[in-house]
Design a protein around this motif. Structure first.
Motif, mmCIF file in Angstrom:
data_model
loop_
_atom_site.group_PDB
_atom_site.id
_atom_site.type_symbol
_atom_site.label_atom_id
_atom_site.label_comp_id
_atom_site.label_asym_id
_atom_site.label_seq_id
_atom_site.Cartn_x
_atom_site.Cartn_y
_atom_site.Cartn_z
ATOM 1 N N ASP A 772 -8.356 174.208 49.196
ATOM 2 C CA ASP A 772 -7.904 175.189 48.197
ATOM 3 C C ASP A 772 -6.412 175.448 48.335
ATOM 4 O OD1 ASP A 772 -10.435 175.438 47.156
ATOM 5 O OD2 ASP A 772 -10.944 177.214 48.330
ATOM 6 N N ALA A 773 -5.946 175.574 49.570
ATOM 7 C CA ALA A 773 -4.522 175.833 49.803
ATOM 8 C C ALA A 773 -3.674 174.654 49.362
ATOM 9 C CB ALA A 773 -4.284 176.139 51.274
ATOM 10 N N LEU A 774 -4.199 173.432 49.490
ATOM 11 C CA LEU A 774 -3.438 172.254 49.085
ATOM 12 C C LEU A 774 -3.180 172.266 47.584
ATOM 13 C CD1 LEU A 774 -2.112 169.567 49.634
ATOM 14 C CD2 LEU A 774 -4.365 168.492 49.582
ATOM 15 N N GLU A 775 -4.200 172.556 46.808
ATOM 16 C CA GLU A 775 -3.988 172.626 45.360
ATOM 17 C C GLU A 775 -3.082 173.799 44.994
ATOM 18 O OE1 GLU A 775 -7.178 171.663 42.585
ATOM 19 O OE2 GLU A 775 -8.510 171.395 44.311
ATOM 20 N N GLU A 779 1.312 175.288 42.809
ATOM 21 C CA GLU A 779 1.574 176.428 41.934
ATOM 22 C C GLU A 779 2.610 177.367 42.542
ATOM 23 O OE1 GLU A 779 0.407 176.890 39.003
ATOM 24 O OE2 GLU A 779 -1.301 175.549 38.827
ATOM 25 N N GLU A 780 3.073 177.030 43.749
ATOM 26 C CA GLU A 780 3.957 177.929 44.483
ATOM 27 C C GLU A 780 5.341 177.310 44.650
ATOM 28 O OE1 GLU A 780 1.783 178.240 48.087
ATOM 29 O OE2 GLU A 780 0.172 179.497 47.228
ATOM 30 N N THR A 781 6.285 178.137 45.082
ATOM 31 C CA THR A 781 7.625 177.657 45.408
ATOM 32 C C THR A 781 7.524 176.728 46.624
ATOM 33 O OG1 THR A 781 8.542 179.742 44.637
ATOM 34 C CG2 THR A 781 9.943 178.391 46.047
ATOM 35 N N PRO A 782 8.220 175.582 46.612
ATOM 36 C CA PRO A 782 9.256 175.156 45.661
ATOM 37 C C PRO A 782 8.752 174.292 44.508
ATOM 38 C CG PRO A 782 9.251 173.686 47.541
ATOM 39 C CD PRO A 782 8.185 174.711 47.809
ATOM 40 N N LEU A 783 7.475 173.807 44.594
ATOM 41 C CA LEU A 783 7.038 172.805 43.625
ATOM 42 C C LEU A 783 6.848 173.380 42.236
ATOM 43 C CD1 LEU A 783 4.571 170.792 45.883
ATOM 44 C CD2 LEU A 783 6.923 170.262 45.271
ATOM 45 N N GLY A 805 -8.023 166.305 48.403
ATOM 46 C CA GLY A 805 -8.779 167.534 48.628
ATOM 47 C C GLY A 805 -10.244 167.379 48.275
ATOM 48 N N ALA A 806 -10.530 166.635 47.198
ATOM 49 C CA ALA A 806 -11.922 166.385 46.822
ATOM 50 C C ALA A 806 -12.645 165.618 47.930
ATOM 51 C CB ALA A 806 -11.979 165.603 45.511
ATOM 52 N N LEU A 819 -17.009 167.813 43.277
ATOM 53 C CA LEU A 819 -17.159 167.251 41.929
ATOM 54 C C LEU A 819 -16.123 167.845 40.982
ATOM 55 C CD1 LEU A 819 -19.068 165.285 40.420
ATOM 56 C CD2 LEU A 819 -20.432 167.272 39.760
ATOM 57 N N ALA A 820 -15.929 169.141 41.062
ATOM 58 C CA ALA A 820 -14.933 169.789 40.202
ATOM 59 C C ALA A 820 -13.526 169.312 40.541
ATOM 60 C CB ALA A 820 -15.034 171.311 40.355
ATOM 61 N N ALA A 821 -13.246 169.120 41.827
ATOM 62 C CA ALA A 821 -11.910 168.669 42.233
ATOM 63 C C ALA A 821 -11.633 167.246 41.752
ATOM 64 C CB ALA A 821 -11.772 168.760 43.749
#
Length: 936
Positions: A772-775, A779-783, A805-806, A819-821
């Motif tokens: 979860d943290a990888l995805e 969404e976070e700084t810097p990316l 991650g999946a 499956l969702a990932a």
């Protein structure tokens, strides 16, 4: 039966395993990497390389000799480049070595087509100007550099250097073309038979067993020829290996039932308390009788009932799971044995060997040991496994069944070493509220209790609640002599921003070392204390804040053009400077200018492929003349440092760099300043690695100086991704995970589309925080702040991160979220293709793998129609990727065969016929049936 080698340590010869989640897992480069193809079959190549007498067959003695020559470490881990150097021979004239004549042949026109991958790499390296052709000068320069001064063949270290360089060759104009780095990455994956990201002797043994079609332990010419016609990749043991002892078709569906204990200490405590003897079992992957025991007898209620009269432990040298705990720190029990982590059945073996095996390693094996240590029986190398049953009946001790763990109180669970009771206590922790979890974390260790519960601390440090995590840290501070040392680095990462708690952890590490119960623990705790007692200290050599301020206002200084024309101009200037220094030998500035000019000529010589040593030596002489007049001249010291570094004089380079750094602040933005920082960082890192390798202490200034130099290189205009990677690698070696995370974010802010940095991001976050943290990182700084022009590449990297991650979620046994990932990964790659069609080839490759992963999960869930559609979509999205494995070691082609076999056994045979037709239309050969599913 298969002896493991009576006098050879199991970890260093047969079926070794190593604990690592490396960067290779799920990593295949950058979006520009392009399409994927096939390398030559590694198992066949290894067999031919090991065929010492050249008779076209491979004996057991030849294979063992070959393995012994690969230089495995104590865990059986191998240098990938050395193995590939043996595999990818460059010997067109067939004399067994690589000579000047061979290089002449492969550098001639047509070489790559005729002589294979290593020839392609050699031509790419030799083509110094990158024009696609190897000129006469380039050919002569390359051959002269490759051959030893004394003559003779090319050394293996040189070939390894070619392979290392080949991995970083620039991509061709066609971004979807097969590239050397991609071929090498594919070969890496093919050699890594267990797909855990670490190349070990176990992997090579698995490839060897796959060639042995008749199961006799020898590889004859017919078996080699048959394998050479097959697909690339690790084969499975032959039918003869699998069927000598029968295992039911549903064996892998039955749960493991043996009540294994986690450690020998736990088992001995239970044996003393109950009067039951120990049952010591040894098992090994791929060995027929071991397979029958692991998948048959150890899951048979009747056999388990016989084993109930004992306290059982099992040793197995094979690692099957890349990870041992999920993102929350929960144990991921080994599917082969149940209950245990891979490290538990691996780490127990040396202890059992020392006590009970009489200097004889063999598998399978069953040893009975009375509570007073007497050997009751030792059964191994038998053809009839019923003998094991007979011994269990003869020596088992009848006793009342242990109480149901669910009925025990918390105090009873805390006092018990039994694995079943430990499981229950950990289950209660996971399902409890925050307050209870924090309380249990505080009870994990106790000096007044014989049984300790390190697993509660593993859970606490990965808990979603900061309060529970801090309680876990505090428990380790309070009870340092009992604390699991592997958790101290994550604990430092958790409290990195709290100097007070960090200092308490430093004291705890010192106490753990001083009060250690054995030498290995003392050394490990001392290492951790040494790292974290200096990691946050300021450097006395480098004033980081002054340098940062200077860099913030320093103009960008561009390097001079390194061309032939420039060399002529600089040579003319050199003549004038030499005359000037002759006329004014007391002028320090003239000597420094002379040194600078000679350094520039050395740089130009390097760029033009010439020997720069003469210019470096002259530069040092000019620096020494300047320093004789002005001993602390910053530029003279700096030029001396770099020239010494380039002439492989690390001690002088380090000394000069340390003296130069404080005097270069005014020229902070110059290339010279960056070079001196690099010399200092390299010198301190080399000192550190040498000390770690020797198990010795390093000077206190080593880590602060290295960190300061690397920090400034991150901010310097001339800083590179290579500097960032070297810094990250050093912090990883120190297990400074919290600092490493911060450095990685700063590196990504500067190089947001770097494949190396994104590979590190995947590795670091999966290690420290989970899927979860990888995805969320994207969404976070810097990316989250990248430019629109960089967005397609970031979407590509996000797709790969989500795919990795999946796969981690699959390892975590979280099918629904996996499956969702997979679906999100496919969508991110689609977005990158839409915005940047150049990414189509590589994105389609990963979409193919994600669709195949989706199909496997759908099939396992009974969604057979959906699985059929997904696997067809996979093989049609990227047909060239069908035989390539993902991070779980599964290829779309093998997945298709497994799903087809599942359909053929189902109530919908027509669906199987339809799927076979669709796969054939997509060009996939489905003959041969599916493989046994991987153990996860």
């Amino acid at each position: 039966m298969d002896p493991i080698g009576r006098n050879t340590p199991v970890r260093t010869l047969v079926h070794a395993a190593a604990v690592a989640v490396t960067l290779a897992a799920g990593v295949h480069g950058t979006p520009q990497g392009g399409g994927f193809g096939s390398a030559s079959q590694p198992a066949v190549g290894l067999a031919r390389a090991a065929d010492a007498n050249g008779d076209g067959a491979l004996s057991g003695a030849e294979w063992i000799t070959f393995l012994q020559g690969l230089g495995a470490d104590t865990d059986g881990a191998l240098d990938r480049l050395r193995v590939e150097a043996r595999l990818l021979a460059l010997d067109p004239d067939g004399d067994g070595v690589t000579t000047a004549a061979d290089l002449e042949l492969v550098l001639a026109a047509g070489g790559p087509r005729r002589y294979g991958l290593l020839a392609t790499i050699v031509r790419g390296i030799a083509d110094g100007d990158g024009d696609g052709a190897v000129s006469e000068t380039e050919r002569e320069t390359f051959i002269a550099a490759a051959l030893p001064a004394s003559g003779g063949p090319v050394a293996e270290l040189v070939v390894m250097g070619w392979l290392r360089s080949g991995a970083s060759l620039p991509p061709p104009a066609d971004r979807n073309a097969m590239t050397v780095p991609v071929i090498l990455a594919t070969l890496d994956a093919a050699l890594d038979a267990d797909a855990n990201g670490v190349l070990t002797l176990s992997d090579l043994n698995a490839l060897h067993r796959g060639l042995d079609a008749n199961g006799d332990g020898l590889i004859d010419a017919g078996e080699l020829a048959s394998a050479a016609r097959g697909p690339m990749g690790p084969s499975l043991p032959s039918a003869a290996w699998r069927n000598r002892w029968s295992i039911g078709a549903d064996a892998r569906e039955r749960p493991p039932l043996m009540p294994w204990q986690r450690t020998l200490d736990d088992a001995l405590a239970i044996a003393a308390a109950t009067g039951k003897p120990l049952l010591v079992c040894v098992n090994m992957d791929g060995e027929n009788a071991s397979e029958a025991l692991a998948w048959g007898r150890y899951r048979d209620p009747d056999f388990v009932a016989l084993a109930a009269g004992f306290v059982p432990v099992v040793a197995s040298p094979d690692r099957r799971n890349a990870r041992e705990r999920d993102d929350r720190g929960r144990r991921l029990a080994d599917r082969r044995f149940g209950r245990l982590l891979n490290s538990e059945h691996i780490d127990i073996e040396p202890v059992l060997y020392e006590r009970y095996f009489n200097s004889n390693r063999v598998a399978p094996r069953h040893v009975g040991v009375s509570p007073d240590g007497k050997i009751l029986f030792d059964v191994f190398l038998v053809q009839d496994l019923a003998l094991v049953d007979d011994k269990l009946r003869e020596y088992g001790v009848a006793a009342a069944a242990p109480p149901d763990p669910a009925t025990l109180s918390e105090a009873e669970l805390l006092a018990s070493p039994d694995a079943a009771n430990r499981d229950e206590l950990e289950r209660r922790f996971v399902t409890a509220d925050e307050r209870t979890r924090a309380r249990l974390a505080g009870l994990a260790l106790s000096p007044v209790r014989a049984t300790q519960h390190a697993e509660l601390l593993h859970l606490a440090l990965r808990d979603p609640s900061a309060a529970v995590r801090r309680q876990g840290v505090w428990t380790m501070v309070q009870h340092a002599p009992l604390a699991p040392l592997a958790l101290l680095p994550p604990a430092f990462a958790e409290v990195g921003g709290d100097p007070e708690l960090r200092s308490l952890l430093v004291v705890a590490a010192r106490r753990a070392s001083e009060e250690a119960s054995d030498d290995a623990r003392r050394k490990e705790a001392a290492f951790i204390h040494r790292v974290f007692s200096t990691l946050y200290e300021p450097s006395e050599t480098v004033d980081v804040e002054r340098w940062r301020l200077a860099l913030s206002i320093a103009p960008l200084v561009l390097a001079n053009a390194l061309t032939e024309a420039r060399m002529d101009v600089v040579t003319d200037a050199l003549d004038g400077l030499e005359r000037a220094t002759d006329a004014a030998p007391e002028d320090v500035d003239l000597w420094v200018q002379l040194a600078a000019t000679r350094m520039l000529l050395a740089d130009i010589s390097l760029a033009l492929g010439r020997n720069p040593a003469y210019f470096f030596e002259d530069a040092i002489r000019a620096c020494e003349a300047a320093l004789a007049l002005a001993p602390e001249d910053g530029e003279a010291l700096a030029y001396h440092a770099w020239a010494s570094h380039m002439l492989s004089d690390p001690e002088t380079a380090a000394e000069m760099a340390a003296r130069a750094v404080p005097r270069l602040v005014r020229n902070a933005g110059s290339p010279l300043a960056a070079r001196v920082l690099e010399v200092l960082a390299n010198a301190r890192t080399s000192t550190l690695y040498a000390a770690i390798g020797a198990g010795e202490e390093w000077p206190p200034a080593t880590v602060p100086d290295a960190c300061a130099a690397y920090e400034l290189l991150l901010a310097h205009p001339a800083g590179t991704e290579a500097h960032a990677k070297a810094y990250l690698d050093m912090l990883g070696a120190l297990r400074a995970f919290g600092v490493q995370s911060g450095v990685l974010r700063r590196a990504l802010a500067r190089w947001p589309t770097s494949g190396e940095m994104h590979a590190y991001l995947r590795f670091q976050i999966l290690r420290d925080a989970g899927s979860d943290a990888l995805e969320a990182a994207y969404e976070e700084t810097p990316l989250a702040l990248v430019s629109e022009a960089q967005r397609p590449a970031i979407d590509w990297f996000r797709g790969l991160a989500t795919l990795v991650g999946a796969e981690q979620r699959v390892n975590n046994r979280e099918a629904e979220s996996a499956l969702a990932a997979y679906g999100r990964s496919i969508e991110w790659f689609a977005r990158s293709i839409e915005a940047a069609p150049d990414f189509t080839g590589s994105a389609a490759h990963y979409q193919c793998l994600a669709l195949a992963g989706t199909a496997r999960l759908q099939s396992a869930a009974g969604l057979l129609h959906e699985a059929a559609d997904s696997i067809v979509a996979a093989v049609t999205t990227a047909p060239q990727s069908s035989e390539l494995a993902d991070g779980l070691g599964e290829s779309p082609a093998d997945s298709a065969r497994e799903i087809l076999a599942t359909l053929e056994r189902s109530d919908e045979p027509d669906l199987a016929v339809d799927l076979a037709t669709r796969l054939a239309e997509a060009g996939l050969d489905v003959a041969g049936g599916g493989r046994a599913p991987a153990e996860r």
